[in-house]
Design a protein around this motif. Structure first.
Motif, short mmCIF file in Angstrom:
data_model
loop_
_atom_site.label_atom_id
_atom_site.label_comp_id
_atom_site.label_asym_id
_atom_site.label_seq_id
_atom_site.Cartn_x
_atom_site.Cartn_y
_atom_site.Cartn_z
N TYR A 1 33.40 88.85 71.61
CA TYR A 1 33.70 89.01 70.28
C TYR A 1 32.69 88.34 69.10
CZ TYR A 1 36.70 90.08 65.95
OH TYR A 1 36.79 89.86 64.74
N ARG B 1 36.99 95.32 72.11
CA ARG B 1 37.47 95.21 70.71
C ARG B 1 36.72 95.61 69.48
NH1 ARG B 1 39.90 88.92 69.35
NH2 ARG B 1 39.88 90.08 67.70
N VAL C 1 34.58 94.90 65.69
CA VAL C 1 33.95 93.32 64.97
C VAL C 1 34.11 94.22 63.72
CG1 VAL C 1 32.93 91.87 64.88
CG2 VAL C 1 33.17 92.30 66.82
N THR D 1 35.88 91.82 74.67
CA THR D 1 36.82 91.09 73.94
C THR D 1 36.60 89.78 74.31
OG1 THR D 1 38.55 92.38 74.67
CG2 THR D 1 39.39 90.61 74.02
#
Length: 477
Positions: A414, A352, A354, A411
């Motif tokens: 995060y 992911r 940020v 992930t």
């Protein structure tokens, strides 16, 4: 010389038999003579095969034949009961009169009558079983009505057989009742038969349970080998496999217990429309649950946002989904609410980005701020190097010069990275003398000057001369 005569005679006999068969069948149909009941000992499976090609009218004739036999057996049972009752009264009278020989004779006669009654009941039960085979064939050819009930003609046979069948105990004679129960338990068509049926039922249930475990285990292993298989779908298919096997086992078990499940299934089918109409919302959730399992927008332990709820998926069934929020609240959401709205799955990808925004004052050094952000990102152990982080001057806002900082992370890392980078930016900006401005506005006030000329009054009236200065103030001269 006459060798051709024998084959000729044989051919003529076959032709006569073929031509005479329809005539004989027609005569038999007109006479309507039952055939199967002439052999009361016929096996059930043989009887079922014999009844298969018959028409409804012919089956009714056969049913009438078996009904006559049942009626005759019912009369014999009734006579046996009357004889037992008579002998019981005779034995009681002899015991009261203290005539031992008469009481003993009555007791022996009573025992003999009880044995006869047990045999008659077994014969009657066997005849009822054969009648049920014929009635089952009638139902196959006539069908059930819209409510899953048998025709009135079949029900008439059922009512009579139910009325004369079974064991009815005489509560006024405990000895006879006990003897009836004992005889029924020892009879082939009574206790032995139901003992075998019950044992077969338990055996079928045991085998069904074992097969359910075997097939569900095989299903789980097969789905585990499939790539990217949803755990929700796997659990659902495994449980459904187990339940289907058990349901099939129960159906077989009920048939062994001589339970006719045909009318029950017909009633369930007829009531399906009413149930579907009454459970529209539930069926909608059911359909949504199927769609969720097929398309797999999320899985167990995924962090999702559905129907305005944020949390991790705990479980899913065909009606609802259970989500545990991040503050440990258990939320049960109908599947229709999930499938009909936007589904955000934060755990769908392994990586992911940020997204963070940091602002500095207009008077601060933007190159220094850029260097600080790059150092923080480069030295953090959880930030990935591929894809590379994006750090750029993004916006000249009202109160600050804003930089975007967009590193890529696993992930699971995060929020750790988000909080670490935010803290480090504050510490480093303070150390480097970079300000983090708060929203502010400059207020400019403008003042306008005016000249106000006052009227000069008549000197003859007040003997004064009035003047005004530049601020509009009166001066008296």
């Amino acid at each position: 010389m006459f060798s051709f005569v024998k084959p000729l005679i044989l051919m003529l006999s076959i032709l006569l038999a073929i031509n005479a068969a329809p005539i004989l069948a027609k005569e038999a149909a007109e006479r309507q003579v039952p055939l199967s009941s002439t052999n009361p000992q016929i096996e059930l499976d043989v009887l079922d095969i014999v009844m298969a090609p018959l028409t409804v009218e012919e089956l009714k004739t056969e049913a009438d034949g078996w009904l006559k036999l049942i009626k005759a057996s019912a009369h014999k049972v009734a006579k046996a009961k009357l004889r037992i009752k008579y002998l019981s009264q005779k034995q009681k009278s002899a015991e009261q009169a203290q005539v031992d020989s008469r009481a003993e004779k009555a007791d022996k006669g009573k025992d003999s009558a009880m044995d006869e009654l047990t045999d008659l009941r077994a014969i009657r039960t066997a005849e009822i079983d054969r009648l049920n085979v014929v009635l089952a064939r009638i139902n196959q050819k006539t069908g059930l009505d819209a409510n899953g009930k048998e025709s009135e003609a079949v029900l008439a046979y059922r009512r009579y057989s139910d009325a004369v069948g079974g064991i009815k105990l005489d509560t006024t004679d405990a000895e006879s009742s006990f003897a009836s129960i004992k005889g029924w338990l020892a009879s082939k068509e009574g206790g032995k038969r139901w003992g075998v049926n019950l044992g077969s039922f338990l055996f079928i249930m045991l085998i069904s349970w074992m097969l359910a475990r075997i097939f569900s285990g095989m299903t789980r292993r097969a789905l585990t080998l499939a790539s990217k298989q949803s755990k929700l779908l796997t659990d659902f298919l495994v449980s459904m496999t187990s339940r289907v096997v058990m349901i099939i086992g129960i159906i077989f078990g009920l048939s062994v217990l001589e339970v006719d499940i045909g009318p029950l299934l017909a009633v369930i089918g007829a009531a399906g429309f009413v149930v579907a109409f009454a459970l529209q919302s539930t069926l909608s959730n059911f359909a949504s649950g199927i769609m969720i399992m097929i398309y797999r927008p999320f899985d167990v332990s995924d962090a999702v946002e559905v129907a305005g709820i944020n949390g991790k998926v705990s479980s899913l069934n065909l009606v609802s989904t259970t989500i545990t929020t991040f503050d440990n609240k258990r939320m049960i959401v109908p599947n229709n609410e999930i499938w009909g709205n936007t589904i955000t799955n934060a755990s769908a990808s392994n990586e992911r980005r940020v997204d963070m925004v940091f602002g500095i004052g207009y008077g601060d050094d933007i190159d220094l701020a850029m260097q600080v952000l790059e150092d923080i990102v480069a030295t953090h152990p959880l930030i990935l190097t591929d894809p590379a982080a994006v750090i750029q001057l993004h916006e000249l806002a009202d109160s600050s010069v804003n930089f975007i900082c967009r590193p890529w992370v696993k992930t699971a890392d995060y929020w750790t990275v988000y909080w670490d980078v935010t803290r480090n930016v504050k510490v480093r900006f303070d150390a480097e003398g970079l300000s983090i401005p708060y929203p502010q506005q400059d207020l400019h006030i403008y003042q306008e000057q005016q000249s106000i000329v006052a009227p000069v009054e008549n000197s003859e009236q007040n003997h004064h001369h009035h003047k005004t200065d530049q601020m509009g103030l009166e001066q008296v001269g």
